[in-house]
Motif scaffolding. Sequence first.
Motif, PDB file in Angstrom:
ATOM      1  N   SER A 100      98.558 -50.000  39.118  1.00  0.00           N
ATOM      2  CA  SER A 100      98.174 -48.680  39.623  1.00  0.00           C
ATOM      3  C   SER A 100      97.267 -48.805  40.839  1.00  0.00           C
ATOM      4  O   SER A 100      97.437 -48.104  41.841  1.00  0.00           O
ATOM      5  CB  SER A 100      97.460 -47.868  38.545  1.00  0.00           C
ATOM      6  N   ARG A 101      96.325 -49.717  40.767  1.00  0.00           N
ATOM      7  CA  ARG A 101      95.389 -49.939  41.869  1.00  0.00           C
ATOM      8  C   ARG A 101      96.131 -50.449  43.107  1.00  0.00           C
ATOM      9  O   ARG A 101      95.925 -49.961  44.216  1.00  0.00           O
ATOM     10  CB  ARG A 101      94.313 -50.931  41.423  1.00  0.00           C
ATOM     11  N   GLU A 102      97.000 -51.419  42.927  1.00  0.00           N
ATOM     12  CA  GLU A 102      97.770 -51.980  44.046  1.00  0.00           C
ATOM     13  C   GLU A 102      98.688 -50.921  44.664  1.00  0.00           C
ATOM     14  O   GLU A 102      98.844 -50.862  45.883  1.00  0.00           O
ATOM     15  CB  GLU A 102      98.597 -53.179  43.588  1.00  0.00           C
ATOM     16  N   SER A 103      99.270 -50.094  43.835  1.00  0.00           N
ATOM     17  CA  SER A 103     100.145 -49.028  44.321  1.00  0.00           C
ATOM     18  C   SER A 103      99.369 -48.028  45.174  1.00  0.00           C
ATOM     19  O   SER A 103      99.817 -47.637  46.262  1.00  0.00           O
ATOM     20  CB  SER A 103     100.807 -48.312  43.133  1.00  0.00           C
ATOM     21  N   GLU A 104      98.206 -47.612  44.705  1.00  0.00           N
ATOM     22  CA  GLU A 104      97.372 -46.671  45.473  1.00  0.00           C
ATOM     23  C   GLU A 104      96.902 -47.291  46.780  1.00  0.00           C
ATOM     24  O   GLU A 104      96.859 -46.632  47.812  1.00  0.00           O
ATOM     25  CB  GLU A 104      96.173 -46.205  44.645  1.00  0.00           C
ATOM     26  N   LEU A 105      96.543 -48.574  46.748  1.00  0.00           N
ATOM     27  CA  LEU A 105      96.130 -49.259  47.971  1.00  0.00           C
ATOM     28  C   LEU A 105      97.273 -49.313  48.980  1.00  0.00           C
ATOM     29  O   LEU A 105      97.065 -49.098  50.179  1.00  0.00           O
ATOM     30  CB  LEU A 105      95.632 -50.677  47.654  1.00  0.00           C
ATOM     31  N   ALA A 106      98.488 -49.586  48.511  1.00  0.00           N
ATOM     32  CA  ALA A 106      99.653 -49.638  49.401  1.00  0.00           C
ATOM     33  C   ALA A 106      99.937 -48.261  50.008  1.00  0.00           C
ATOM     34  O   ALA A 106     100.213 -48.148  51.215  1.00  0.00           O
ATOM     35  CB  ALA A 106     100.878 -50.143  48.643  1.00  0.00           C
ATOM     36  N   LEU A 107      99.837 -47.214  49.190  1.00  0.00           N
ATOM     37  CA  LEU A 107     100.052 -45.857  49.699  1.00  0.00           C
ATOM     38  C   LEU A 107      99.007 -45.486  50.745  1.00  0.00           C
ATOM     39  O   LEU A 107      99.332 -44.907  51.790  1.00  0.00           O
ATOM     40  CB  LEU A 107     100.023 -44.840  48.550  1.00  0.00           C
TER      41      LEU A 107
END
Length: 164
Positions: A100-107
């Motif tokens: 979830s954290r990596e996904s938000e950072l990518a977005l």
Amino acid sequence: MAADPGEGTVTTTAPQKSSADTVTVTRGAESVDPATLPVRPGEEAWTSDEVHELHDELINDLERLRGEIDAADAAIAGLMRDSNDGAGDDQVDAGTKNISRESELALANNARDSLAQTERALARLEGVGFGTCESCGQAIGKARMQAFPRATLCVQCKAKQERR
């Protein structure tokens, strides 16, 4: 008809600098002479209405992207805060939080990249270089610029770049 006071206001911030380094440049579509925008052979010249529409689209994109970045930053802050509460989490819970954290950072990073491209397109529209290929110097094409105003390369140069 009075212009919106925020119309044509561009705020650019260099990465990793404080808000004191923010530069605000106020211009508008009125500063753009449609006759100076390049077109490809066979295309009609730009009109004032088309330039205003494109300018408004870029301004709206700036506002939308800033909102996305703010939302993503808030979500990341929440995820980072929650990651400290992981006492007793099993591996699946910890992995889910990491994803979830990596996904938000990518977005957030994608939105920042799009914001930088949009700010650059707006600066080129109001200044010099909009619609001119940065590689070959030829006109990018009115239709391409209307479809993707952040384009900096003509179709041929973009195809060459993607083959590399």
